[in-house]
Structure formats: structure tokens, C-alpha cells
Scaffold this active site. Structure first.
Site, mmCIF file in Angstrom:
data_model
loop_
_atom_site.group_PDB
_atom_site.id
_atom_site.type_symbol
_atom_site.label_atom_id
_atom_site.label_comp_id
_atom_site.label_asym_id
_atom_site.label_seq_id
_atom_site.Cartn_x
_atom_site.Cartn_y
_atom_site.Cartn_z
ATOM 1 N N HIS A 28 0.944 -1.409 0.406
ATOM 2 C CA HIS A 28 0.255 -0.057 -0.312
ATOM 3 C C HIS A 28 1.075 1.668 -0.257
ATOM 4 O O HIS A 28 0.424 2.349 -0.287
ATOM 5 C CB HIS A 28 -1.113 -0.225 1.270
ATOM 6 C CG HIS A 28 -0.592 0.023 2.173
ATOM 7 N ND1 HIS A 28 -0.479 -1.013 3.094
ATOM 8 C CD2 HIS A 28 -0.069 0.782 2.957
ATOM 9 C CE1 HIS A 28 0.353 -0.936 3.981
ATOM 10 N NE2 HIS A 28 0.657 0.831 4.710
ATOM 11 N N CYS B 34 -30.817 -3.146 -7.702
ATOM 12 C CA CYS B 34 -31.747 -4.195 -6.574
ATOM 13 C C CYS B 34 -33.679 -3.758 -7.023
ATOM 14 O O CYS B 34 -34.796 -4.494 -6.320
ATOM 15 C CB CYS B 34 -31.724 -3.078 -5.504
ATOM 16 S SG CYS B 34 -32.396 -1.515 -5.128
#
Length: 212
Positions: free
Chosen positions: A74, A183
Site C-alpha cells: 500500500h 435492486c
């Protein structure tokens, strides 16, 4: 052109990640992807433009025991990137960023990110999730971390984009759009169009170029 990391999280809008990467590459950017594991339910690494590096949690620490001097992924990603684009940014990851949690590669990257370099936030979530007061609070926390001040009295989902632009310009908020969601619900929460997210990157690059 800026070197870009596209961070992807577990929203259905992650199906558009390959298109976003293709659009950014076509504009001349070098692109790498940092994917949370849930985001890979919605696109396959094979769908990314050829040659696009993809990094996931298992890449952070290899199976072998850590040895002093080993690369910290990272940190290396932060060092070689100019812009971090979180698209889509789901509700779970937004909450983690606001609270400073760093329990995966992407949230560690955000926590270690150079605050002088821009971050583009493109949230995507269900309408009722977006409308919850906690969403505005989480965005306000990120704004406060950048500015060192508490959010203004008029802080809301409706005003957050303008406040980031005026007072915290290194964090670009690209609000979701209103449409029929995956959805079936209809309302705010769909990630902004790929072209809109790419334009946010282009506009920043133009402002920061030596000729600007």
C-alpha cells in the site's frame, strides 16, 4: 498524464469498472486497480483492459514470513500514483474511510495517501442507504480531516459536493445519480456515469498541469 489507481468496492456498480479503466486509459492515463474482495463479485479481472495491473488483499502480504526490507504494497502504490479514484465507493468502505479504519489493501492505501494528492470519491449504494444521516456525517468527517474544521452549519448531502470543491479541493466528490437501481428501487444512489467520473479526473489534471 496522471498515474491513477482505481479503487473498487462491493457495490453492484463495480460492473462498470472495466469501462471506467478503459476510458481513463484511452485518455492517456496509466491505470492500476486495487480491488476489495467483495467488488470482485461484480467484475472479473479478465474483463479489465489488457495489461491493467490488479492488486487485491492477498497481494499485500505474501505467504512467506515477512522479512525486513520486503515491499509494503500500500505504500508502494501510494508512491507511484498521482490520483486515487474510489469508484464505486460503497457505504461500508465510506464508513471505514471516515473512521480511519484500514483492514484491507484499499483502506490502508487511503489511510497512507499523501493529502496533497487528489482523491475522487464516486459513491454508489441503495437510495435509503445514501439518504441515511450517517452518510452525510461520514462525508463530513472526511471533509473535516482535510480542512481541520468541523463541517459548516449547512452541511448536507445536497451541499457536500460544493463544500469539497471550495474548501477541500484535493477531495473531489462525484455524487450518485438518480435512476432505477439494480435492486429495483428508484432514486439517488447509482454511481455517476463513467464519463462523469473520468471528467473529474481530467478537470483535476488540467488544473494542476504546469500550463494551467
Amino acid at each position: 498524464m496522471p498515474r491513477i489507481i482505481v479503487g473498487t468496492t462491493g457495490s453492484v456498480a463495480a460492473v462498470r469498472v472495466p469501462d471506467l479503466c478503459l476510458t481513463l486509459i484511452a485518455a492517456g492515463h496509466h491505470v492500476e486497480v486495487v480491488a476489495t474482495e467483495p467488488s470482485l463479485h461484480f467484475y472479473s479481472p479478465a474483463e479489465l483492459p489488457p495489461g491493467t495491473p490488479l492488486h487485491r488483499d492477498d497481494d499485500e502480504w505474501p505467504v512467506a514470513l515477512y522479512a525486513r526490507g520486503d515491499e509494503v504494497l500500500h505504500i508502494e502504490l501510494r508512491r507511484r500514483a498521482d490520483v486515487l479514484v474510489l469508484a464505486p465507493l460503497d457505504a461500508n468502505t465510506l464508513g471505514k474511510l471516515a473512521l480511519g479504519l484500514c483492514d484491507n489493501l484499499l483502506t490502508c492505501l487511503f489511510r497512507a495517501w499523501d493529502p496533497a494528492r487528489p482523491v475522487v470519491l464516486a459513491p454508489a449504494m441503495n437510495t435509503l442507504m445514501w439518504d441515511k444521516p450517517v452518510t452525510a456525517r461520514h462525508l463530513g468527517r472526511i471533509w473535516s480531516d482535510v480542512t481541520g474544521r468541523e463541517p459548516p452549519a449547512d452541511w448536507s448531502l445536497a451541499t457536500a459536493e460544493a463544500h469539497f470543491a471550495r474548501e477541500a479541493p484535493t477531495v473531489v466528490l462525484v455524487p450518485p445519480q438518480s435512476k432505477r437501481l439494480a435492486c429495483g428501487d428508484v432514486g439517488d444512489g447509482a454511481m455517476a456515469d463513467v464519463a462523469v467520473v473520468a471528467e473529474a479526473v481530467r478537470a483535476w489534471a488540467e488544473r494542476s498541469s504546469p500550463a494551467a
